[in-house]
Design an enzyme around this catalytic site. Sequence first.
Site, PDB file in Angstrom:
ATOM      1  N   LYS A   1       5.700 -19.152   6.396  1.00 47.25           N
ATOM      2  CA  LYS A   1       5.162 -20.408   5.992  1.00 47.25           C
ATOM      3  C   LYS A   1       5.420 -20.735   4.668  1.00 47.25           C
ATOM      4  CE  LYS A   1       0.992 -21.447   4.837  1.00 47.25           C
ATOM      5  NZ  LYS A   1       0.524 -22.145   3.491  1.00 47.25           N
ATOM      6  N   ASN A   2       5.065 -19.702   3.555  1.00 48.39           N
ATOM      7  CA  ASN A   2       5.172 -20.216   2.261  1.00 48.39           C
ATOM      8  C   ASN A   2       6.576 -19.670   1.438  1.00 48.39           C
ATOM      9  OD1 ASN A   2       2.551 -20.755   2.345  1.00 48.39           O
ATOM     10  ND2 ASN A   2       1.907 -18.769   1.509  1.00 48.39           N
TER      11      ASN A   2
ATOM     12  N   VAL B   1      -8.124 -15.059  -7.841  1.00 44.74           N
ATOM     13  CA  VAL B   1      -7.067 -15.988  -7.762  1.00 44.74           C
ATOM     14  C   VAL B   1      -7.864 -17.240  -7.683  1.00 44.74           C
ATOM     15  CG1 VAL B   1      -4.746 -16.562  -6.697  1.00 44.74           C
ATOM     16  CG2 VAL B   1      -5.436 -14.232  -7.055  1.00 44.74           C
TER      17      VAL B   1
ATOM     18  N   ARG C   1      -1.937 -25.125  10.597  1.00 48.72           N
ATOM     19  CA  ARG C   1      -0.870 -25.202   9.524  1.00 48.72           C
ATOM     20  C   ARG C   1      -0.143 -23.836   9.254  1.00 48.72           C
ATOM     21  NH1 ARG C   1      -3.281 -25.282   4.786  1.00 48.72           N
ATOM     22  NH2 ARG C   1      -1.442 -25.761   3.981  1.00 48.72           N
TER      23      ARG C   1
ATOM     24  N   ARG D   1      -6.691 -26.500  -7.545  1.00 48.30           N
ATOM     25  CA  ARG D   1      -5.182 -26.452  -7.394  1.00 48.30           C
ATOM     26  C   ARG D   1      -4.644 -27.263  -8.432  1.00 48.30           C
ATOM     27  NH1 ARG D   1      -4.334 -24.572  -2.173  1.00 48.30           N
ATOM     28  NH2 ARG D   1      -2.354 -23.539  -2.927  1.00 48.30           N
TER      29      ARG D   1
ATOM     30  N   LEU E   1       0.639 -26.360 -15.226  1.00 47.72           N
ATOM     31  CA  LEU E   1       1.677 -25.372 -15.658  1.00 47.72           C
ATOM     32  C   LEU E   1       3.037 -25.880 -14.972  1.00 47.72           C
ATOM     33  CD1 LEU E   1       0.028 -21.976 -14.650  1.00 47.72           C
ATOM     34  CD2 LEU E   1      -0.003 -22.938 -16.676  1.00 47.72           C
TER      35      LEU E   1
ATOM     36  N   ASP F   1      -4.307 -14.271   0.046  1.00 49.15           N
ATOM     37  CA  ASP F   1      -4.398 -14.661   1.427  1.00 49.15           C
ATOM     38  C   ASP F   1      -4.872 -13.850   2.343  1.00 49.15           C
ATOM     39  OD1 ASP F   1      -1.146 -16.603   0.844  1.00 49.15           O
ATOM     40  OD2 ASP F   1      -3.349 -16.992   0.273  1.00 49.15           O
TER      41      ASP F   1
ATOM     42  N   CYS G   1      -8.417 -28.703  -2.992  1.00 46.05           N
ATOM     43  CA  CYS G   1      -8.713 -28.544  -1.435  1.00 46.05           C
ATOM     44  C   CYS G   1      -9.816 -27.522  -1.453  1.00 46.05           C
ATOM     45  CB  CYS G   1      -7.172 -27.902  -0.843  1.00 46.05           C
ATOM     46  SG  CYS G   1      -6.836 -26.357  -0.924  1.00 46.05           S
TER      47      CYS G   1
HETATM   48  C1  EPZ Z   1       0.779 -20.358  -3.245  1.00 50.90           C
HETATM   49  O1  EPZ Z   1      -0.035 -21.294  -3.665  1.00 50.90           O
HETATM   50  C2  EPZ Z   1       0.552 -20.143  -1.405  1.00 50.90           C
HETATM   51  N1  EPZ Z   1       1.016 -21.425  -0.904  1.00 50.90           N
HETATM   52  C3  EPZ Z   1      -0.985 -19.952  -1.356  1.00 50.90           C
HETATM   53  O2  EPZ Z   1      -0.915 -19.788   0.120  1.00 50.90           O
HETATM   54  C4  EPZ Z   1      -1.115 -18.445  -2.033  1.00 50.90           C
HETATM   55  O3  EPZ Z   1      -2.521 -18.258  -1.773  1.00 50.90           O
HETATM   56  C5  EPZ Z   1      -1.145 -18.640  -3.607  1.00 50.90           C
HETATM   57  O4  EPZ Z   1       0.434 -18.995  -3.860  1.00 50.90           O
HETATM   58  C6  EPZ Z   1      -1.202 -17.332  -4.330  1.00 50.90           C
HETATM   59  O5  EPZ Z   1      -0.649 -16.394  -3.827  1.00 50.90           O
HETATM   60  C7  EPZ Z   1       2.248 -21.908  -0.849  1.00 50.90           C
HETATM   61  O6  EPZ Z   1       3.162 -20.998  -1.231  1.00 50.90           O
HETATM   62  C8  EPZ Z   1       2.499 -23.124  -0.291  1.00 50.90           C
HETATM   63  P1  EPZ Z   1      -0.622 -20.367  -7.382  1.00 50.90           P
HETATM   64  P2  EPZ Z   1       0.193 -21.939  -5.040  1.00 50.90           P
HETATM   65  O7  EPZ Z   1      -0.088 -21.884  -8.071  1.00 50.90           O
HETATM   66  O8  EPZ Z   1       1.494 -21.713  -5.602  1.00 50.90           O
HETATM   67  C9  EPZ Z   1      -3.988 -21.670 -10.664  1.00 50.90           C
HETATM   68  C10 EPZ Z   1      -1.999 -19.911   1.970  1.00 50.90           C
HETATM   69  O9  EPZ Z   1      -2.879 -19.802   2.454  1.00 50.90           O
HETATM   70  N2  EPZ Z   1      -3.062 -22.707 -11.048  1.00 50.90           N
HETATM   71  O10 EPZ Z   1      -0.307 -18.998  -7.704  1.00 50.90           O
HETATM   72  O11 EPZ Z   1      -0.510 -23.198  -4.995  1.00 50.90           O
HETATM   73  C11 EPZ Z   1      -4.485 -22.168  -9.211  1.00 50.90           C
HETATM   74  O12 EPZ Z   1      -5.432 -23.127  -9.389  1.00 50.90           O
HETATM   75  C12 EPZ Z   1      -1.911 -20.620   0.987  1.00 50.90           C
HETATM   76  O13 EPZ Z   1      -0.929 -19.805   2.815  1.00 50.90           O
HETATM   77  C13 EPZ Z   1      -3.429 -23.459 -12.267  1.00 50.90           C
HETATM   78  O14 EPZ Z   1      -4.379 -22.988 -12.745  1.00 50.90           O
HETATM   79  O15 EPZ Z   1      -0.744 -20.631  -6.126  1.00 50.90           O
HETATM   80  C14 EPZ Z   1      -4.963 -20.849  -8.700  1.00 50.90           C
HETATM   81  O16 EPZ Z   1      -6.304 -20.638  -9.042  1.00 50.90           O
HETATM   82  C15 EPZ Z   1      -3.221 -20.708   0.161  1.00 50.90           C
HETATM   83  N3  EPZ Z   1      -2.515 -24.389 -12.950  1.00 50.90           N
HETATM   84  C16 EPZ Z   1      -4.046 -19.798  -9.075  1.00 50.90           C
HETATM   85  O17 EPZ Z   1      -3.320 -20.472 -10.353  1.00 50.90           O
HETATM   86  C17 EPZ Z   1      -1.213 -24.613 -12.116  1.00 50.90           C
HETATM   87  O18 EPZ Z   1      -0.426 -25.239 -12.648  1.00 50.90           O
HETATM   88  C18 EPZ Z   1      -2.907 -19.507  -8.196  1.00 50.90           C
HETATM   89  O19 EPZ Z   1      -2.267 -20.680  -7.919  1.00 50.90           O
HETATM   90  C19 EPZ Z   1      -0.937 -23.769 -11.127  1.00 50.90           C
HETATM   91  C20 EPZ Z   1      -1.688 -22.734 -10.484  1.00 50.90           C
END
Ligand code: EPZ
Length: 437
Positions: free
Chosen positions: A34-35, A339, A409, A133, A137, A317, A128
Site C-alpha cells: 500500500k505504502n 515514531v 484502507r 502528521r 519537512l 507499523d 489523524c
Molecule cells: C509513512 O507515513 C507511512 N505511510 C506510514 O504508514 C508509516 O507509519 C510511516 O511512513 C513511518 O514508517 C505511507 O507511506 C502512506 P513520516 P509518513 O513522515 O510519511 C513526523 C500505515 O499504517 N513528521 O516518516 O507520514 C511525523 O509526524 C501508515 O501504513 C514531522 O514531524 O511518515 C511522524 O511523527 C501509518 N514533520 C514521524 O515524522 C514532517 O514534515 C514519521 O513520519 C513529516 C513527518
Amino acid sequence: MLNSGDSTYPVDQPRLHIKGGYSLAGEVRISGAKNSALVLMAGALLADDTCYLRNVPALADIGRMAEILQAIGVTVKEQSDGIEINAQDLNATNPPYALVSQLRASFFAIGPLLARLGVANVPLPGGCAIGARPVELHVRGLQALGAEVIIDHGVVQAYAPKLKGAKIYLDYPSVGATETLMMAATLADGETVIDNAAQEPEVVDLANFCIAMGAKIYGAGTNSITIVGVDRLHGTEYDIIPDRIEASTFLLAAAITHSEISLAPIIPGHLTAAIAKLEEIGAKIKLEGPQRLRIIPAETYSGSDIETLPYPGFPTDMQSLFMSLLAVSKGNSLVSETVFENRFGHVPELNRMGADIRVKGNHAVIRGVPFLSGAPVMGTDLRATAALVVAGLAAKGETIVHGLQHLDRGYEAIEIKLGQLGAKLERRGGVTQPVKC
Ligand code: EPZ
C-alpha cells in the site's frame, strides 16, 4: 442505539465476527505494498506519458487516489492486474477538498505538480488518529529547491517556475518528506542531495520507479540520496514490491494461533526486524525460496522489548501487531513507540480482551496473560484494527471487531485470506465509509 452483540455499537456498523482458537494452515498470497502503490501513483505524474503499475493492491485508498488524480486531468484506468496512468494533460486545479480530505497520501501530488507545472495548490493534510502528521519537512525542502510556499486557508500554495537542485538536511528521516523531495528533484535544474533521508523499502521502490522513467537517483535506501535533475521523464511499466506490513500481519496471525503457514511473495530483507523479533520470542522462520517464508510457531512465547525506529529499525507499523502477541507471551514486555505520538489506540481494546497493559507516555508495559477473551472491540486506526483481528483469532470465544473503515484502507480482502487459511470469521453490517489517516 441497537446492539450487535454488545449494547454500545450500532447494529449496522461494518464489523468482523471472529471465532477464536482455530489454527491456520496453507499458504497466503501477499499483495502489493500500500505504502508503495500510493506514492508511485503520484510519481507517475512526473511523466508526460503512460505508466503502468502492476501488483497494485485492491484497497479503498487506491480508489480514492485514482479519483484525486482524475480530478487534476490525469487519465487513470484500473485494469485487472494493475493501473494505467497518463499525466500528459496534468493541470494544477485544486482537487476537491471532499476527496483530498479523506486521503493524506494526496499530499504526495505536490512534488510532481511543482516539478511538472511550476505550481501546486494542495490542501494541508490534517492530523489523524495516530498523530498530528505535520508536513513542515516537506515544505522546507520544497523551499530549499526554490519554491515559494505559503499556507493559506488550509491550502499549501507552492510556486516555482523551475526548481533548482539543493542540499537538504531532514531534521527527521521522514518517509513522506523524502519521497516528496526526491520526486520534485527529478526534474529540477542541477543536483539535489537529501541527507538524513528515510531508508524504508517503499522509498527505494519509488526511486526505482523514477529511475525506470529516466530519473537519475543514487543512494536510495541509504541515509543520503543524490538526484541529478533531467528535462523530462518518460512512461514505464513497473511491478510494486510486496507489502511487508501485510506479511507481518499474517506472521503474527500464525504465531498467535500456533499455526504453521507459508507466505509469498515476500522480500526477506524487508522483514528482518519482524523475523528477528519473532525468533527471539520463540518462533522459527524458514526461507522456502527467494520470495517465500514459512513460520513454525512456538508452544509458548517469551516476552521481549520493542522500540520503534525509522528503517531499518523496528517498524512502527508492526508495533500494534506484536503487542497482541506479547499480551499472551510469558513474562513482561516493554514497547516504546518513538515514531508517532499517539499509536497505542489498540491498548484499551486489548485490555477489554483481558490483556494486562499499562501505558505511560510513549511506553507500554505488558504483563503476559495465559489467554485473551473474545469481546466487542473498536479499531481506532489501520494497524490498531489489524492488531485486534490478530488478537481475536486466538481469543477464547467470539470477538467482534468494529472500525473496518480503517482495516479496508490497508488490507486487501483480509477476512477472505484468513478464511482460506482456516480462520473462522465473517464480515457483517454495511459498507465501510472513508476515513483519513
Ligand atoms: C509513512 O507515513 C507511512 N505511510 C506510514 O504508514 C508509516 O507509519 C510511516 O511512513 C513511518 O514508517 C505511507 O507511506 C502512506 P513520516 P509518513 O513522515 O510519511 C513526523 C500505515 O499504517 N513528521 O516518516 O507520514 C511525523 O509526524 C501508515 O501504513 C514531522 O514531524 O511518515 C511522524 O511523527 C501509518 N514533520 C514521524 O515524522 C514532517 O514534515 C514519521 O513520519 C513529516 C513527518
